[in-house]
Design a protein around this motif. Structure first.
Motif, PDB file in Angstrom:
ATOM      1  N   SER A  46     -21.808  60.136 -36.346  1.00 46.19           N
ATOM      2  CA  SER A  46     -22.877  59.283 -35.410  1.00 46.19           C
ATOM      3  C   SER A  46     -24.059  59.325 -36.091  1.00 46.19           C
ATOM      4  CB  SER A  46     -22.816  59.621 -34.034  1.00 46.19           C
ATOM      5  OG  SER A  46     -21.774  59.489 -33.081  1.00 46.19           O
ATOM      6  N   VAL A  50     -26.269  56.287 -37.438  1.00 51.57           N
ATOM      7  CA  VAL A  50     -27.519  55.857 -37.086  1.00 51.57           C
ATOM      8  C   VAL A  50     -28.631  55.909 -38.182  1.00 51.57           C
ATOM      9  CG1 VAL A  50     -29.483  57.048 -35.666  1.00 51.57           C
ATOM     10  CG2 VAL A  50     -27.101  56.525 -34.710  1.00 51.57           C
ATOM     11  N   GLN A  97     -24.897  54.076 -30.149  1.00 50.80           N
ATOM     12  CA  GLN A  97     -23.931  54.764 -30.896  1.00 50.80           C
ATOM     13  C   GLN A  97     -22.637  55.293 -30.191  1.00 50.80           C
ATOM     14  OE1 GLN A  97     -24.405  54.167 -34.358  1.00 50.80           O
ATOM     15  NE2 GLN A  97     -22.182  54.736 -34.517  1.00 50.80           N
TER      16      GLN A  97
END
Ligand code: NAP
Length: 281
Positions: A46, A50, A97
């Motif tokens: 994640s 991001v 996310q």
């Protein structure tokens, strides 16, 4: 046959170059597109995604905010943050996310995002609009796949299209998008008894499974367009797709690589949705 490689990086770069001009124009009119990225916890994948999204914003001139919440944040803390972002005039797109830590209710979080800021296209309203053919935000990965198919010059109309995978964020919207272009669409999944036979019928094959190199050359119709959405790590620790590149590239007409195929398109489509959202405000 040796497949032509569809260069997702190059297609994404072209789309981003056009967006950059549009963003500069919007900025000169005092309406810089803004994206809020929400991450909960410290999942390394994640974090990587991001960072890639924030980099794309910086590259194109999109205003971005990261909201990083600790792993043990509560559902109501996350919902409060979404409420604030829904009201924030600098923000045109909100992205949470996924996956979220298991104690959080993902569906409720997605539904809390204002549909007008749902640049990921995951809100039930966006999905419903896609289903009945009203303009709205389309999930970025399947939208990117459609751009890659367009790049080949192969028409979808009347073609046998096979989508492997039926997730809400890739497989299902992908099938609807192909149907919208008049493809004859089959969706395969883990209970499909003879996956190879379905694949062999496909003029256009989209693999969105997440099983390393599941699709081999003997499952491919000669000349087919093969789009590999899957990303996983194989036994040797290498990033690979759902498609066994060496054998499939000998049979297919067109093929996307992993990495450098669908991945860059997902981010380009996120930027496109954010710009579209700013234009709608
Ligand atoms: P997902 O939610 O896990 O869905 C996977 C789908 O594959 C499910 O529908 C599953 O069937 C099906 N499946 C599993 N094993 C199968 C088999 N042996 N034969 C046929 N179908 C099978 O995954 P997702 O979120 O859609 O993502 C799919 C892949 O794309 C992952 O590798 C993910 O990392 C990648 N991805 C890449 C990008 C990008 O930008 N490059 C973006 C999104 C996703 P059931 O429904 O029956 O379980």
């Amino acid at each position: 046959m040796s497949a032509k490689i569809i260069d997702g990086k190059a297609v994404a770069a072209k789309i981003k170059a056009n967006l950059k001009l549009q963003i500069a124009d919007l900025t000169s009119k005092g309406k810089t597109p803004g994206l809020a990225v929400v991450i909960v916890g410290d999942n390394p994948s994640s974090r990587k995604y991001v960072n890639m999204k924030k980099r794309a914003c910086a590259e194109l001139g999109v205003y971005s905010e990261e909201h990083s919440l600790s792993r043990d944040s509560t559902q109501s803390e996350l919902l409060c943050l979404i409420d604030d972002l829904n009201q924030n005039p600098r923000i045109h797109g909100i992205l949470v996310q996924l996956p979220l830590p298991s104690h959080l209710n993902e569906g409720q979080v997605i539904e809390r995002i204002a549909p007008s800021k749902d640049v990921d296209g995951f809100h039930p309203i966006s999905v419903g609009k896609l289903m009945i053919g009203i303009p709205g935000f389309i999930s970025c990965t399947p939208a990117g796949v459609m751009e890659l198919i367009k790049e080949t010059g192969v028409s979808i109309e009347g073609k046998e299209c096979v989508v492997i995978g039926r997730s809400n964020i890739v497989g299902k919207p992908q099938a609807i998008l192909l149907l919208r272009e008049h493809g004859t669409v089959t969706i395969c999944h883990s209970r499909t008894p003879d996956l190879a036979a379905c694949c062999r019928r496909a003029d256009i094959l989209i693999a969105a499974v997440g099983k390393p190199e599941l699709i081999k050359g003997d499952m491919i119709k000669p000349g087919a367009v093969v789009i590999d959405v899957g990303t996983s790590v194989n036994a040797e620790g290498k990033l690979v797709g759902d498609v066994h590149f060496d054998s499939v590239s000998k049979v297919a007409g067109w093929l996307t690589p992993v990495p450098g195929g669908v991945g860059p398109m997902t981010i380009a489509m996120l930027m496109k949705n954010t710009v579209e959202s700013a234009l709608n405000f």
